[in-house]
Scaffold this motif. Sequence first.
Motif, mmCIF file in Angstrom:
data_model
loop_
_atom_site.group_PDB
_atom_site.id
_atom_site.type_symbol
_atom_site.label_atom_id
_atom_site.label_comp_id
_atom_site.label_asym_id
_atom_site.label_seq_id
_atom_site.Cartn_x
_atom_site.Cartn_y
_atom_site.Cartn_z
ATOM 1 N N UNK A 125 3.026 -31.776 2.681
ATOM 2 C CA UNK A 125 1.960 -31.002 3.445
ATOM 3 C C UNK A 125 2.546 -30.267 4.436
ATOM 4 N N UNK A 126 3.755 -30.453 5.239
ATOM 5 C CA UNK A 126 4.361 -29.869 6.104
ATOM 6 C C UNK A 126 4.853 -28.602 5.635
ATOM 7 N N UNK A 127 5.288 -28.586 4.360
ATOM 8 C CA UNK A 127 5.460 -27.179 3.733
ATOM 9 C C UNK A 127 4.359 -26.332 3.632
ATOM 10 N N UNK A 128 3.229 -26.971 3.008
ATOM 11 C CA UNK A 128 1.763 -26.137 2.944
ATOM 12 C C UNK A 128 1.569 -25.587 4.403
ATOM 13 N N UNK A 188 -8.664 -22.013 9.869
ATOM 14 C CA UNK A 188 -9.676 -23.249 9.592
ATOM 15 C C UNK A 188 -8.870 -24.366 8.948
ATOM 16 N N UNK A 189 -8.029 -24.060 7.995
ATOM 17 C CA UNK A 189 -7.379 -25.195 7.354
ATOM 18 C C UNK A 189 -6.133 -25.745 8.139
ATOM 19 N N UNK A 190 -5.601 -24.965 8.830
ATOM 20 C CA UNK A 190 -4.430 -25.584 9.782
ATOM 21 C C UNK A 190 -4.833 -26.923 10.491
ATOM 22 N N UNK A 205 -1.562 -34.813 8.152
ATOM 23 C CA UNK A 205 0.052 -35.053 8.419
ATOM 24 C C UNK A 205 -0.124 -36.144 9.481
ATOM 25 N N UNK A 206 -0.421 -35.999 10.569
ATOM 26 C CA UNK A 206 -0.473 -37.077 11.572
ATOM 27 C C UNK A 206 -0.993 -38.436 11.361
ATOM 28 N N UNK A 248 -1.953 -28.320 -5.044
ATOM 29 C CA UNK A 248 -1.034 -28.931 -4.204
ATOM 30 C C UNK A 248 0.034 -29.692 -4.765
ATOM 31 N N UNK A 249 1.378 -29.778 -4.133
ATOM 32 C CA UNK A 249 2.579 -30.131 -4.694
ATOM 33 C C UNK A 249 2.652 -31.601 -4.549
ATOM 34 N N UNK A 250 1.890 -32.241 -3.681
ATOM 35 C CA UNK A 250 2.119 -33.799 -3.255
ATOM 36 C C UNK A 250 1.341 -33.863 -2.136
ATOM 37 N N UNK A 251 1.095 -34.952 -1.770
ATOM 38 C CA UNK A 251 0.496 -35.389 -0.568
ATOM 39 C C UNK A 251 1.136 -36.199 0.228
ATOM 40 N N UNK A 252 2.367 -36.277 0.150
ATOM 41 C CA UNK A 252 3.407 -36.687 1.176
ATOM 42 C C UNK A 252 3.592 -35.691 2.270
ATOM 43 N N UNK A 253 3.946 -36.439 3.530
ATOM 44 C CA UNK A 253 4.005 -35.351 4.676
ATOM 45 C C UNK A 253 4.970 -34.407 4.489
ATOM 46 N N UNK A 254 6.286 -34.559 3.644
ATOM 47 C CA UNK A 254 6.990 -33.234 3.349
ATOM 48 C C UNK A 254 6.121 -32.095 2.813
#
Length: 80
Positions: free
Chosen positions: A15-18, A68-70, A77-78, A7-13
């Motif tokens: 995670x939104x990209x992922x 499954x992951x989505x 994110x929410x 993961x590139x980060x756990x911030x919402x940005x």
Amino acid sequence: MFSKRQMHGRDSTSLSLFLLESRRAEFVHWLMIVPSFLFFLWNPLWAAWLNVLYAVLFNVPLIIIQRYNRPRLERIISSQ
């Protein structure tokens, strides 16, 4: 492209990209199944069905993983 090894980060940005990348990945796997039906144009019937089976067997599990992951990513994110 988005690296799936870490993961590139756990911030919402990030995670939104992922999440966006997971949607793109699912779409690509669906697209990889569609051309398998073209093999009916130049192959014997048994070989064409074998190609369709191959396309389904190797893409549907990856589609299931994306689906499954989505929802899990959307919940994370929410909650942030």
